[in-house]
Design an enzyme around this catalytic site. Structure first.
Site, mmCIF file in Angstrom:
data_model
loop_
_atom_site.group_PDB
_atom_site.id
_atom_site.type_symbol
_atom_site.label_atom_id
_atom_site.label_comp_id
_atom_site.label_asym_id
_atom_site.label_seq_id
_atom_site.Cartn_x
_atom_site.Cartn_y
_atom_site.Cartn_z
ATOM 1 N N GLY A 156 14.258 -4.399 1.328
ATOM 2 C CA GLY A 156 13.612 -3.203 0.806
ATOM 3 C C GLY A 156 14.602 -2.067 0.653
ATOM 4 O O GLY A 156 15.308 -1.727 1.610
ATOM 5 N N LYS A 203 0.145 5.296 15.737
ATOM 6 C CA LYS A 203 0.785 5.634 14.458
ATOM 7 C C LYS A 203 -0.238 5.559 13.328
ATOM 8 O O LYS A 203 -0.242 6.393 12.412
ATOM 9 C CB LYS A 203 1.943 4.681 14.193
ATOM 10 C CG LYS A 203 2.644 4.889 12.841
ATOM 11 C CD LYS A 203 3.345 6.230 12.766
ATOM 12 C CE LYS A 203 3.979 6.479 11.384
ATOM 13 N NZ LYS A 203 4.993 5.485 11.025
ATOM 14 N N SER A 259 4.793 10.291 3.147
ATOM 15 C CA SER A 259 5.148 9.216 2.218
ATOM 16 C C SER A 259 4.018 8.953 1.220
ATOM 17 O O SER A 259 4.267 8.632 0.056
ATOM 18 C CB SER A 259 5.474 7.939 2.993
ATOM 19 O OG SER A 259 4.370 7.532 3.789
ATOM 20 N N GLY A 280 13.727 1.124 -0.202
ATOM 21 C CA GLY A 280 13.041 2.408 -0.164
ATOM 22 C C GLY A 280 13.662 3.326 0.882
ATOM 23 O O GLY A 280 14.742 3.049 1.414
ATOM 24 N N ALA A 292 11.652 10.259 6.372
ATOM 25 C CA ALA A 292 12.737 9.970 5.433
ATOM 26 C C ALA A 292 12.232 10.130 4.009
ATOM 27 O O ALA A 292 11.078 9.824 3.712
ATOM 28 C CB ALA A 292 13.272 8.559 5.649
#
Length: 299
Positions: A7, A179, A246, A9, A124
């Site tokens: 990945g 989470k 995100s 991303g 991020a």
């Protein structure tokens, strides 16, 4: 260790840029153009205003043998990755997806691989095919799925930067649930309202909506520490006040969100246990409309 990261991303680039400090890292991308860019320029990581370059290998498609594979793709790309992984000899594979829907896929996956589950608590943002902004320093907590041996991996992953710690835990399900609670409260509403994380607690109406999502999610997950968890969710909003979640980034860029991995999982669980979830149902349907519009008009 020889580590493959699946990945390209934000999380994939972030993991690769830090892990290459102590390990030999290869990033597997879906597009050959991105792999070529990473090979040419490395990964450029910015954290707290400082920028550094990390040299890693990169290629399109998953091939080779590794001490550890780390899967960082979003949930809606996971089935394609599982099909590719099924063609490989037995590996140790760490999955880093938001939500909890992937647990059901892994439980039903007939494989000889050793599986691990992780939770990313970093912020991020992918700036380009080879650039990532580390917007929030946290940790990655991970554990063994179905009691796989992990002693040597634990030792190897302890060799990380202070800004990128990987912590082993036997309580990874609890970590995953907490989470998920943050994701459903913060990601869902910031995406719907088109606001940064801090706005959810700065605006009383938004905070009320977040509390409604919180109450239903806590009930569905049968979480017992509600008095501790609400201040925890609020603290995440405070610490990441200037961040775009995100899910909001996905909506703004016209991409599919992780709605099914987060809200979809909770609503399936609610239905199975006869728990009412009117607010989460409304949020889910509203997000589905936004996804179909593929709008960029709020950027």
């Amino acid at each position: 260790m020889n580590i493959g990261i699946i990945g390209g991303g934000a999380i994939g680039l972030l993991c690769a840029s830090y892990l290459t400090q102590h390990h030999d890292v290869t990033v597997f991308t879906r597009r050959n153009e991105q792999a070529e860019e990473i090979r040419a320029f490395g990964i450029e990581r910015t954290v707290k205003g400082d920028t550094c370059q990390a040299t890693v290998h990169a290629q399109a498609g998953i091939t080779g043998e590794f001490d550890l594979l780390i899967v960082t793709v979003k949930y809606h790309h996971l089935q394609d990755v599982l099909r590719e992984l099924s063609t490989l000899p037995p590996h140790r594979i760490l999955f880093l997806q938001n939500g909890m829907a992937h647990l059901l896929d892994l439980e039903n996956w007939k494989t000889g691989h050793s599986l691990y589950i992780g939770v990313v608590e970093h912020g991020a943002m992918k700036m380009s095919d080879h650039e990532v902004n580390h917007t929030g320093i946290g940790v990655i907590k991970w554990g063994a799925f179905q009691h796989e041996e992990a002693a040597d991996i634990k030792n190897a992953l302890n060799e990380t930067s202070p800004h990128f710690q990987m912590i082993y835990t036997d309580e990874w399900i609890k970590v995953l649930e907490e989470k998920l609670l943050v994701n459903v409260c913060v990601n869902t509403l910031t995406a719907l309202l088109h606001v940064r994380n801090g706005e959810l607690i700065a605006n009383p109406s938004y905070e009320h909506m977040m509390k409604c999502a919180f109450e239903e999610a806590v009930s569905i997950l049968s979480l017992s520490e509600k008095e501790r968890l609400w201040p925890y969710v609020v603290s995440i909003c405070e610490k990441t006040a200037e961040n775009q979640s995100s899910m909001l980034q996905d909506i703004l860029k016209g991409r599919q969100t992780e709605r099914k991995a987060i809200l979809g999982y909770l609503l399936k669980k609610a239905q199975a246990h006869g728990v009412a979830a009117p607010h989460l149902t409304f949020f889910d349907r509203s997000l589905e409309v936004l996804e179909k519009k593929q709008t960029k008009s709020f950027e």
